[in-house]
Scaffold this motif. Structure first.
Motif, short mmCIF file in Angstrom:
data_model
loop_
_atom_site.label_atom_id
_atom_site.label_comp_id
_atom_site.label_asym_id
_atom_site.label_seq_id
_atom_site.Cartn_x
_atom_site.Cartn_y
_atom_site.Cartn_z
N LEU A 363 0.81 -1.17 -0.12
CA LEU A 363 -0.01 0.00 -0.11
C LEU A 363 0.90 1.30 0.05
O LEU A 363 0.45 2.33 -0.26
CB LEU A 363 -0.87 0.04 1.18
CG LEU A 363 -2.00 -0.99 1.26
CD1 LEU A 363 -2.80 -1.08 2.68
CD2 LEU A 363 -3.03 -0.61 0.30
N SER A 364 2.12 1.02 0.23
CA SER A 364 3.10 2.40 0.25
C SER A 364 3.67 2.61 -1.18
O SER A 364 3.52 1.93 -1.89
CB SER A 364 4.13 2.12 1.34
OG SER A 364 5.03 1.08 0.77
N ASN A 365 4.16 3.64 -1.15
CA ASN A 365 4.86 4.36 -2.22
C ASN A 365 6.17 3.10 -2.88
O ASN A 365 6.96 3.15 -1.86
CB ASN A 365 5.23 5.54 -2.34
CG ASN A 365 5.72 6.16 -3.63
OD1 ASN A 365 6.27 5.45 -4.58
ND2 ASN A 365 5.72 7.60 -3.72
N ALA A 366 6.10 2.89 -3.93
CA ALA A 366 7.16 1.84 -4.34
C ALA A 366 8.54 2.49 -4.37
O ALA A 366 9.74 1.79 -3.88
CB ALA A 366 6.92 1.33 -5.74
N VAL A 367 8.70 3.57 -4.52
CA VAL A 367 9.82 4.68 -4.71
C VAL A 367 10.30 4.74 -3.29
O VAL A 367 11.41 4.96 -2.99
CB VAL A 367 9.57 5.96 -5.57
CG1 VAL A 367 10.93 6.69 -5.39
CG2 VAL A 367 9.10 5.57 -6.92
N ASN A 368 9.44 5.02 -2.34
CA ASN A 368 9.53 5.29 -1.00
C ASN A 368 8.84 4.53 0.06
O ASN A 368 7.79 5.08 0.52
CB ASN A 368 9.29 6.96 -0.91
CG ASN A 368 9.70 7.50 0.74
OD1 ASN A 368 10.65 6.89 1.00
ND2 ASN A 368 8.87 8.46 1.14
N MET A 392 17.71 -8.07 3.07
CA MET A 392 17.45 -7.16 1.79
C MET A 392 16.37 -5.90 2.54
O MET A 392 16.57 -4.95 2.16
CB MET A 392 16.92 -7.94 0.61
CG MET A 392 17.72 -8.69 0.00
SD MET A 392 19.47 -8.01 -0.52
CE MET A 392 18.74 -7.05 -1.95
N ASP A 393 15.66 -6.32 3.12
CA ASP A 393 14.74 -5.55 3.77
C ASP A 393 15.37 -4.49 4.64
O ASP A 393 15.06 -3.24 4.53
CB ASP A 393 13.82 -6.37 4.70
CG ASP A 393 12.41 -6.64 3.80
OD1 ASP A 393 12.26 -6.37 2.75
OD2 ASP A 393 11.62 -7.51 4.45
N CYS A 394 16.34 -4.91 5.49
CA CYS A 394 16.99 -4.05 6.26
C CYS A 394 18.01 -2.92 5.51
O CYS A 394 17.96 -1.86 5.82
CB CYS A 394 17.97 -4.78 7.29
SG CYS A 394 18.55 -3.70 8.54
N LEU A 395 18.36 -3.50 4.48
CA LEU A 395 19.32 -2.50 3.45
C LEU A 395 18.42 -1.69 2.86
O LEU A 395 18.85 -0.29 2.51
CB LEU A 395 20.07 -3.32 2.39
CG LEU A 395 21.17 -4.07 2.64
CD1 LEU A 395 21.40 -4.91 1.72
CD2 LEU A 395 22.36 -3.34 3.37
N VAL A 396 17.21 -1.95 2.57
CA VAL A 396 16.11 -0.90 1.97
C VAL A 396 15.82 0.08 3.02
O VAL A 396 15.78 1.27 2.83
CB VAL A 396 14.97 -1.50 1.38
CG1 VAL A 396 14.04 -0.58 0.66
CG2 VAL A 396 15.42 -2.35 -0.02
N PHE A 397 15.62 -0.44 4.18
CA PHE A 397 15.29 0.53 5.23
C PHE A 397 16.39 1.32 5.70
O PHE A 397 15.79 2.72 5.73
CB PHE A 397 14.98 -0.27 6.51
CG PHE A 397 14.75 0.26 7.80
CD1 PHE A 397 13.91 1.36 8.14
CD2 PHE A 397 15.91 -0.03 8.71
CE1 PHE A 397 13.66 1.93 9.24
CE2 PHE A 397 15.86 0.95 9.99
CZ PHE A 397 14.73 1.67 10.33
N VAL A 398 17.48 1.22 5.62
CA VAL A 398 18.73 2.04 5.81
C VAL A 398 18.64 2.90 4.88
O VAL A 398 18.73 4.26 5.00
CB VAL A 398 19.98 1.13 6.23
CG1 VAL A 398 21.07 2.08 5.95
CG2 VAL A 398 19.81 0.21 7.32
N LYS A 403 17.73 8.66 3.18
CA LYS A 403 17.36 9.67 2.16
C LYS A 403 16.28 10.63 2.62
O LYS A 403 15.82 11.48 2.17
CB LYS A 403 16.92 8.86 0.89
CG LYS A 403 17.95 8.27 0.08
CD LYS A 403 17.27 7.57 -1.28
CE LYS A 403 16.38 6.51 -0.98
NZ LYS A 403 16.00 5.96 -2.01
N SER A 404 15.78 10.19 4.02
CA SER A 404 14.69 10.85 4.60
C SER A 404 15.11 12.33 4.91
O SER A 404 16.07 12.59 5.33
CB SER A 404 14.22 10.12 5.92
OG SER A 404 13.22 10.75 6.52
N GLU A 405 14.07 13.20 4.34
CA GLU A 405 13.99 14.69 4.72
C GLU A 405 13.63 15.08 6.08
O GLU A 405 14.27 16.06 6.40
CB GLU A 405 13.59 15.35 3.54
CG GLU A 405 14.04 14.98 2.01
CD GLU A 405 13.54 15.86 1.01
OE1 GLU A 405 12.26 16.69 1.46
OE2 GLU A 405 13.83 15.74 -0.19
N THR A 406 12.79 14.22 6.40
CA THR A 406 12.09 14.58 7.86
C THR A 406 12.95 14.27 8.95
O THR A 406 12.92 14.71 10.20
CB THR A 406 11.07 14.14 7.94
OG1 THR A 406 10.76 12.45 7.82
CG2 THR A 406 9.91 14.33 6.81
#
Length: 437
Positions: A363-368, A392-398, A403-406
């Protein structure tokens, strides 16, 4: 030789016999790597394929053996060898004369994975033409394919799952893969991960479901997994069609699946993608607004229950909220699924946590993608001992974290760094070879 004109010149120059000698291991694994790569290029072109096919059986047998044993061989003959006893020309080739133990080991790991992936590519060239399928589809080799992964150093290669998908495009391959529960479960795990080849795994499962002779061999295992992916963008509709292609036989006929879990999963897909959509089309704006308020209250109540330690009650509140939340309220549903995933983690129910986190990510944004859901699924996979999926999940999480601006952060969170370190060690290509010594 990746270009046709050069491949044709190579054939005219009679390179096949010398390459076959290298493929047989006449010198060492380093030269085998070159031979496999060259033969793969030659086999990929229609104009040069037949010249390679003269040695078809031997090539496939050797490539299968190399793919299954090359990591052990590189470890035994290079990685595990003391620095002073390593062949100098191997070291020079690996480091381009610069030397250094760390560089040698890193490059040897990369070359070993390439040797495995290029062997699979060579086999794939024959599988694409439906050649020697009975030889390729040996039970032990298909099981070995599940563990063949391009790794982080070679993420552009589909490795084992790429060959499995090619096999699933043939009748012989589909039947052979469907008969192996271990392979099906591997594809299921990959389909709910952040691996670059997630869609390849899903496609393989859909090909097996499409074949009426293999559909009911696997549907009890596959349906409860793919139900989590039916809202994965436009691809979710393809998954829905694959799952429901003959659901009318179950809903209105006498067809029964082997497990209640499988039937329940198909019923859930039908309700979510058909019945519920119909009901919600008839909802007035007022009713949607009322539901939004009620869902908010249930979510808040669930949060309070969670923080007070009443986890099971929190799960019930989140589940009730999900049953009432309109499908169009994707953001609210995402949070509810993710919160319920956290509850299941606390309850030590990793399978349910993976399911909920996967639904949240769909349900989330594939890019983010939703960071909390990625981290929760990584933890759940860690509980199940599935290191690659967790990594793989942890690497994408990191990556998303950095990249997070908030978030005002420049460092990887300590807990994520620990997880990466743990799973990197567990997924080290030579971990199996080391354990055998």
């Amino acid at each position: 030789m990746n270009k046709v004109q050069f491949a044709e010149k190579a054939i005219k120059s009679v390179v096949i016999l010398p390459l076959m000698e290298l493929l047989r291991g006449k010198i060492s694994w380093v030269e085998q790597r070159v031979a496999v790569r060259a033969l793969g290029h030659l086999a990929s072109h229609d104009t040069t394929f037949e010249a390679i096919a003269v040695h078809e059986v031997e090539i496939i047998q050797l490539a299968m053996k190399i793919a299954s044993t090359c990591l052990d061989e590189v470890y035994d003959k290079f990685i595990a060898v003391k620095d002073s006893k390593r062949l100098k020309y191997h070291c020079d080739l690996l480091t381009r004369g610069l030397g250094g133990l760390e560089i040698e080991n890193t490059k040897a790991e990369e070359w070993a994975i390439q040797l495995q992936c290029w062997s699979l590519y060579l086999i794939n060239c024959f599988a694409c033409k439906e050649r020697s399928l009975s030889l390729i589809c040996k039970t032990e080799f298909l099981k070995d394919l599940c563990g063949m992964w391009g790794g982080l150093a070679n993420r552009t290669s589909p490795a084992g799952v790429g060959l499995i998908r090619t096999l699933c495009q043939t009748k012989t391959g589909t039947t052979s893969v469907a008969d192996l529960k271990e392979v099906i479960e591997c594809l299921c795990n990959l389909s709910r991960s952040s691996d670059d080849w997630q869609y390849t795994a899903v496609d393989s499962l859909l090909l097996i479901l499409k074949d009426p002779d293999t559909r009911y061999k696997v549907i009890d295992i596959v349906a409860p997994i793919l139900v989590d992916l039916v809202e994965l963008g436009s691809f979710g509709d393809t998954i829905t069609q694959g799952l429901l292609q003959d659901y009318h036989k179950i809903k209105y006929g006498n067809l029964k699946l082997k497990s209640e879990r499988g039937e329940k999963a198909l019923g859930e897909v039908w309700d979510l993608k058909v019945e519920r959509k119909k009901r919600e089309k008839l909802m007035s704006k007022q009713e949607v607004g009322e539901r939004k308020v009620l869902v908010g209250k249930l979510k808040k109540n669930g949060n309070l229950r969670f923080w007070s330690g009443d986890i099971e009650e929190a799960v019930m509140k989140y589940s009730e909220a999900l049953s009432l939340c309109p499908l169009r309220m994707r953001k609210q549903r995402l949070v509810l699924y993710s919160n319920r995933a956290q509850c299941n983690l606390v309850l030590r129910n990793p399978e349910a946590a993976i399911s909920d986190a996967t639904r949240a990510l769909c349900l989330s944004n594939a890019v983010n993608p939703h960071g909390k859901s990625l981290w929760r699924r990584s933890q759940a996979y860690d509980m199940k001992g599935l290191a690659k999926e967790s990594l793989m999940d942890c690497l994408v999480f990191v990556s998303d974290w950095l990249k997070s601006e908030t978030e005002n952060c420049t460092k990887i969170p300590y807990y994520a760094a620990r997880m990466i370190n743990k799973q990197m060690n567990a997924t080290w290509p030579f971990s199996s070879a080391k354990s055998k010594r």
